[in-house]
Scaffold this active site. Structure first.
Site, PDB file in Angstrom:
ATOM      1  N   GLU A  17      19.175 -24.858 -16.143  1.00 47.25           N
ATOM      2  CA  GLU A  17      19.239 -26.312 -16.322  1.00 47.25           C
ATOM      3  C   GLU A  17      20.651 -26.768 -16.666  1.00 47.25           C
ATOM      4  OE1 GLU A  17      16.971 -30.108 -18.324  1.00 47.25           O
ATOM      5  OE2 GLU A  17      15.985 -28.158 -18.315  1.00 47.25           O
ATOM      6  N   GLY A  36      17.089 -33.952 -17.059  1.00 41.56           N
ATOM      7  CA  GLY A  36      16.117 -33.053 -16.458  1.00 41.56           C
ATOM      8  C   GLY A  36      14.747 -33.709 -16.373  1.00 41.56           C
ATOM      9  N   HIS A  50      11.153 -15.214 -12.687  1.00 41.73           N
ATOM     10  CA  HIS A  50      11.966 -14.120 -13.217  1.00 41.73           C
ATOM     11  C   HIS A  50      11.650 -12.882 -12.382  1.00 41.73           C
ATOM     12  CE1 HIS A  50      12.871 -16.887 -16.398  1.00 41.73           C
ATOM     13  NE2 HIS A  50      11.577 -17.051 -16.597  1.00 41.73           N
ATOM     14  N   ARG A  78      13.756  -9.859 -12.040  1.00 43.92           N
ATOM     15  CA  ARG A  78      14.292  -8.557 -12.448  1.00 43.92           C
ATOM     16  C   ARG A  78      14.783  -8.694 -13.882  1.00 43.92           C
ATOM     17  NH1 ARG A  78      16.635  -4.506  -9.273  1.00 43.92           N
ATOM     18  NH2 ARG A  78      16.400  -5.861  -7.477  1.00 43.92           N
ATOM     19  N   SER A  79      14.509  -7.688 -14.694  1.00 39.05           N
ATOM     20  CA  SER A  79      14.982  -7.744 -16.077  1.00 39.05           C
ATOM     21  C   SER A  79      16.452  -7.344 -16.154  1.00 39.05           C
ATOM     22  CB  SER A  79      14.136  -6.837 -16.980  1.00 39.05           C
ATOM     23  OG  SER A  79      14.260  -5.491 -16.587  1.00 39.05           O
ATOM     24  N   LEU A 118      20.408 -34.738  -2.806  1.00 32.71           N
ATOM     25  CA  LEU A 118      21.172 -35.599  -3.708  1.00 32.71           C
ATOM     26  C   LEU A 118      20.873 -37.042  -3.335  1.00 32.71           C
ATOM     27  CD1 LEU A 118      24.630 -33.748  -3.785  1.00 32.71           C
ATOM     28  CD2 LEU A 118      22.765 -33.622  -5.442  1.00 32.71           C
ATOM     29  N   GLY A 119      19.864 -37.604  -3.964  1.00 29.13           N
ATOM     30  CA  GLY A 119      19.504 -38.983  -3.702  1.00 29.13           C
ATOM     31  C   GLY A 119      20.102 -39.915  -4.739  1.00 29.13           C
TER      32      GLY A 119
END
Length: 142
Positions: A64, A84, A91, A93-94, A109-110
């Protein structure tokens, strides 16, 4: 120059992270362009969960952060802000150590809505998290 960035905004981004979540998580910006924002975050005691791997919430905070900064680069920051509206993350892969790098690129992109794709990769360039963040463009509160 469609990808030029107002120098004032770069200065604001660099100065705005003091005493913020970004600073506490060790997030550092490495690319600031209208169509690509990248930042790194360490995988350390600040960002790991109890089992010794990168906390999913830290990945979402990184996602974010880069999406919000990217959105900010694409608005009139003196009149508008981005906030936001929705974020999701898978997720994949660790990660136990090192740095992760998030890259935000635009999907849409409005005038009122931005949608950003964010990929987070480990130091081996392996995809660890994929995220999509929707931002609302609002009038700046004075």
């Amino acid at each position: 120059m469609p990808n030029s960035i107002d120098p004032q905004i770069i200065e604001l981004i660099q100065n705005d992270s003091e005493d913020s979540l970004s600073q506490h998580l060790g997030i550092k910006f490495i690319t600031l362009q209208k169509d690509c924002v990248q930042a790194t975050m360490p995988v350390d005691q600040r960002t790991k969960q109890r089992f010794g791997i990168l906390h999913g919430g830290a990945s979402v905070a990184l996602a974010e952060t880069v999406a919000s900064v990217a959105g900010w680069l694409n608005i009139d920051f003196q009149k508008e802000a981005v906030v936001g509206l929705e974020i999701n993350a898978n997720h994949l892969r660790s990660v136990r150590t090192g740095l992760v790098t998030a890259t935000a690129t635009p999907i849409k992109l409005g005038k009122l809505i931005h949608v950003w794709n964010i990929e987070i990769k480990n130091e081996l360039n392996e995809l660890t998290c994929i995220s999509r963040c929707t931002l609302a463009v609002i009038d700046k509160i004075k």
